[in-house]
Design an enzyme around this catalytic site. Structure first.
Site, PDB file in Angstrom:
ATOM      1  N   HIS A 135     -27.363  49.606 -32.665  1.00  0.00           N
ATOM      2  CA  HIS A 135     -28.169  50.835 -32.559  1.00  0.00           C
ATOM      3  C   HIS A 135     -29.662  50.522 -32.569  1.00  0.00           C
ATOM      4  O   HIS A 135     -30.466  51.348 -32.982  1.00  0.00           O
ATOM      5  CB  HIS A 135     -27.861  51.810 -33.704  1.00  0.00           C
ATOM      6  CG  HIS A 135     -26.402  52.041 -33.939  1.00  0.00           C
ATOM      7  ND1 HIS A 135     -25.685  53.028 -33.314  1.00  0.00           N
ATOM      8  CD2 HIS A 135     -25.502  51.361 -34.711  1.00  0.00           C
ATOM      9  CE1 HIS A 135     -24.427  52.977 -33.708  1.00  0.00           C
ATOM     10  NE2 HIS A 135     -24.281  51.963 -34.543  1.00  0.00           N
TER      11      HIS A 135
ATOM     12  N   SER B  26     -53.871  43.416 -16.591  1.00  0.00           N
ATOM     13  CA  SER B  26     -54.141  44.774 -16.121  1.00  0.00           C
ATOM     14  C   SER B  26     -55.515  44.787 -15.458  1.00  0.00           C
ATOM     15  O   SER B  26     -56.435  44.104 -15.903  1.00  0.00           O
ATOM     16  CB  SER B  26     -54.125  45.729 -17.311  1.00  0.00           C
ATOM     17  OG  SER B  26     -54.912  46.872 -17.049  1.00  0.00           O
TER      18      SER B  26
ATOM     19  N   LYS C 213     -54.371  43.198 -21.794  1.00  0.00           N
ATOM     20  CA  LYS C 213     -52.959  43.259 -21.424  1.00  0.00           C
ATOM     21  C   LYS C 213     -52.397  41.950 -20.883  1.00  0.00           C
ATOM     22  O   LYS C 213     -53.044  41.223 -20.153  1.00  0.00           O
ATOM     23  CB  LYS C 213     -52.734  44.343 -20.367  1.00  0.00           C
ATOM     24  CG  LYS C 213     -52.915  45.762 -20.853  1.00  0.00           C
ATOM     25  CD  LYS C 213     -51.946  46.180 -21.952  1.00  0.00           C
ATOM     26  CE  LYS C 213     -50.559  46.431 -21.432  1.00  0.00           C
ATOM     27  NZ  LYS C 213     -50.495  47.624 -20.585  1.00  0.00           N
TER      28      LYS C 213
ATOM     29  N   ASN D  30     -48.656  41.480 -19.281  1.00  0.00           N
ATOM     30  CA  ASN D  30     -47.446  42.267 -19.011  1.00  0.00           C
ATOM     31  C   ASN D  30     -46.251  41.417 -18.571  1.00  0.00           C
ATOM     32  O   ASN D  30     -46.412  40.491 -17.781  1.00  0.00           O
ATOM     33  CB  ASN D  30     -47.742  43.309 -17.929  1.00  0.00           C
ATOM     34  CG  ASN D  30     -48.802  44.300 -18.365  1.00  0.00           C
ATOM     35  OD1 ASN D  30     -48.882  44.642 -19.549  1.00  0.00           O
ATOM     36  ND2 ASN D  30     -49.629  44.727 -17.440  1.00  0.00           N
TER      37      ASN D  30
ATOM     38  N   GLU E  28     -39.552  43.204 -16.057  1.00  0.00           N
ATOM     39  CA  GLU E  28     -39.526  44.591 -15.586  1.00  0.00           C
ATOM     40  C   GLU E  28     -38.998  44.675 -14.161  1.00  0.00           C
ATOM     41  O   GLU E  28     -38.223  45.571 -13.813  1.00  0.00           O
ATOM     42  CB  GLU E  28     -40.934  45.194 -15.652  1.00  0.00           C
ATOM     43  CG  GLU E  28     -41.430  45.360 -17.077  1.00  0.00           C
ATOM     44  CD  GLU E  28     -42.906  45.711 -17.098  1.00  0.00           C
ATOM     45  OE1 GLU E  28     -43.242  46.862 -16.871  1.00  0.00           O
ATOM     46  OE2 GLU E  28     -43.733  44.803 -17.336  1.00  0.00           O
TER      47      GLU E  28
ATOM     48  N   GLN F  20     -21.671  48.064  10.859  1.00  0.00           N
ATOM     49  CA  GLN F  20     -22.900  47.283  11.027  1.00  0.00           C
ATOM     50  C   GLN F  20     -23.851  47.509   9.849  1.00  0.00           C
ATOM     51  O   GLN F  20     -24.711  46.676   9.567  1.00  0.00           O
ATOM     52  CB  GLN F  20     -23.574  47.669  12.345  1.00  0.00           C
ATOM     53  CG  GLN F  20     -24.870  46.957  12.627  1.00  0.00           C
ATOM     54  CD  GLN F  20     -25.364  47.206  14.039  1.00  0.00           C
ATOM     55  OE1 GLN F  20     -24.782  46.717  14.993  1.00  0.00           O
ATOM     56  NE2 GLN F  20     -26.422  47.986  14.184  1.00  0.00           N
TER      57      GLN F  20
HETATM   58  N1  ARG Z   1     -23.729  44.129  15.644  1.00  0.00           N
HETATM   59  C1  ARG Z   1     -22.392  44.549  15.435  1.00  0.00           C
HETATM   60  C2  ARG Z   1     -22.117  44.651  13.934  1.00  0.00           C
HETATM   61  O1  ARG Z   1     -22.833  44.084  13.201  1.00  0.00           O
HETATM   62  C3  ARG Z   1     -21.434  43.576  16.035  1.00  0.00           C
HETATM   63  C4  ARG Z   1     -20.133  44.172  16.405  1.00  0.00           C
HETATM   64  C5  ARG Z   1     -20.287  45.158  17.493  1.00  0.00           C
HETATM   65  N2  ARG Z   1     -19.042  45.606  17.981  1.00  0.00           N
HETATM   66  C6  ARG Z   1     -18.960  46.680  18.785  1.00  0.00           C
HETATM   67  N3  ARG Z   1     -17.775  47.013  19.169  1.00  0.00           N
HETATM   68  N4  ARG Z   1     -20.013  47.376  19.120  1.00  0.00           N
HETATM   69  O2  ARG Z   1     -21.215  45.323  13.502  1.00  0.00           O
END
Ligand code: ARG
Length: 476
Positions: free
Chosen positions: A157, A278, A284, A286, A291, A323
């Site tokens: 605590h 600072s 200071k 820091n 952080e 992606q």
């Molecule tokens: N740049 C795409 C990714 O990172 C690669 C695969 C793309 N495939 C597709 N069917 N458009 O996911």
């Protein structure tokens, strides 16, 4: 017709803004090595299986190696129009070697290609993270040994609870990091599965040899379901969750460091080289590193949440949403590695204020449990002993003194079971020494922990050597 590599069925080119929106080259170019290694293995396999000629394979491999050298020399122009790393490399290859370059993508889709690249990339970076974990663990053990006898208050605590060894406190973080190391070992194993050969989603009509590619790239296993192979992002979610847990550990250590170097605690002093001042307040100094590590923890947890949320409602198999896995994972990798490296440096440069810690355990009541335990050892039931020690604390607070200031007569008055040896029994050193249960804070137990920690580091080193040997020289 569109100029794009997939432009055949299109009457128009992609809108410029859409092009920029969907391109991933800005960030996936960092997987260039993996992409080339994967393509070389794929080309070798195609030739071996009689799908392309040996001659074409040779030209492809030589061309890819040339591209690798160009990228590493900073002589490669990445183009947004070519969307991603896969098409950037393939297009350049065809420019360099002609028609043979157009045969490389036989029996392959970008869906299994990107899965392969990402597996290779994560597998490698997992080992890099483990190395940084090891380095921080090493710094903790060194510091624990250096300050082996230093006693500080342990807290619950955030109230002083019982005296402990500072080394014991540091080694708690060692243990947490040991589990992190182990968790990343799990991530490694789940990244060590070869997806190529899944094609776009359903496999391929060509007589490919997936085992050959597996062995060429030193994978432990092969995805056995093509839909799973192109859709799986579990290993990325796992990496991010292991990274989040690790960052939470570092964040707790950071919070403690920040407290410890506040004027109120003054338990440690950070090296000047690891702090900033600072612009307004001249006095200071820091603890920015701590952080920032604490702050960056939120960012890594954010990447985990983003990835879980992205995948949550996705139907099989590939969707462009996937992606979105890259920027988060790349940023998490950089953040985790950097945070671990700076923290190891911070710990190594930290000075411990033994005198202040000592004062914090003497000018307080963290030895009250030991007073109760003393009476229990003389035969009193613990619940009763707890009450007697509580009364003793109460009396001291009234009189503005501490337990060690009570006279022998005071003790006798509290309970006839007290003997002369009570003074010795409540010294901080005795309190520490006596907590000799397995995993406790005694000198003996802490020495055992240090010994075990060193053995674990040795073993971790062997694991890493093994991992590294298995993935080195993917391009040969
Ligand atoms: N740049 C795409 C990714 O990172 C690669 C695969 C793309 N495939 C597709 N069917 N458009 O996911």
């Amino acid at each position: 017709m569109s100029e794009a590599m997939w432009g055949g069925r299109f009457a128009k080119s992609t809108d410029e803004m859409i092009n920029e929106f969907q391109a991933s080259i800005g960030f996936d170019k960092r997987m260039y090595h993996e992409d080339i290694a994967g393509s070389i293995a794929h080309a070798r396999m195609l030739a071996r299986c009689g799908i392309i000629s040996e001659e074409d394979a040779k030209a492809i491999i030589a061309g890819l190696k040339g591209i690798l050298a160009d990228i590493e020399a900073g002589k490669f122009d990445f183009s947004v129009d070519l969307e991603d790393i896969h098409m950037n490399i393939e297009k350049r290859l065809t420019e360099a070697i002609g028609e043979a370059g157009g045969r490389l993508h036989t029996a392959r889709s970008r869906n299994d290609q990107v899965a392969l690249d990402t597996h290779l990339y994560i597998r490698r970076e997992t080992v890099a993270v483990q190395k940084e974990i090891e380095n921080l663990q090493q710094a903790l053990v060194e510091t624990a040994e250096k300050y082996r006898d230093v006693i500080m208050p342990g807290y619950t605590h955030l109230q002083r609870a019982q005296p402990i060894l500072f080394a014991h406190h540091l080694l708690a973080y060692f243990s947490m990091l040991a589990r992190d190391f182990e968790r990343f070992g799990g991530v490694y194993r789940r990244s060590d599965i070869m997806p190529l050969g899944a094609g776009a989603l359903a496999g391929t009509t060509f007589p490919i040899d997936r085992k050959f590619v597996q062995e060429a790239l030193h994978f432990d296993a092969i995805y056995t379901n093509s839909l799973d192979a192109v859709s799986d992002r579990d290993y990325i979610m796992e990496f991010l969750s292991a990274a989040s847990i690790l960052m939470v550990h570092l964040s707790r250590l950071s919070e403690e460091t920040i407290l410890w170097c506040s004027r109120e605690f003054s338990f440690v002093e950070l090296d000047d080289a690891h702090c900033t001042g600072s612009s307004m307040m001249p006095q200071k100094k820091n603890p920015d590193v701590s952080e920032l590590v604490r702050g960056k923890t939120g960012r890594v947890i954010g990447h985990l949440m983003a990835m879980l949320t992205t995948v949550k409602g996705l139907p099989l198999a590939y969707n462009k949403d996937l992606q979105e896995d890259k920027e988060g994972i790349f940023d998490a990798i950089d953040t985790v590695k950097f945070s671990l490296a700076v923290y190891a440096q911070l710990i190594r440069g930290m000075k411990v204020r033994e005198d202040v810690m000592r004062r914090a355990v003497t000018e307080d009541f963290s030895n009250a449990t030991d007073l109760a335990d003393y009476l229990v050892k003389k035969g009193m039931p613990f619940r009763k002993a707890h009450a007697v020690a509580g009364t003793a604390v109460h009396e001291c607070i009234e009189r503005g003194i501490y337990l060690e200031d009570l006279s022998y007569a005071d003790f006798k008055h509290l309970s006839p079971l007290f003997e002369e040896d009570v003074k010795e029994a409540i010294l901080p050193e005795t309190c520490v020494k006596n907590r000799n249960s397995l995993g406790g804070t005694s000198y003996e137990q802490v020495d055992l922990q240090v010994k075990a920690a060193k053995a674990l580091l040795q073993q971790a080193n062997e694991t890493l050597k093994d991992y590294e040997a298995r993935q080195k020289i993917l391009v040969d």
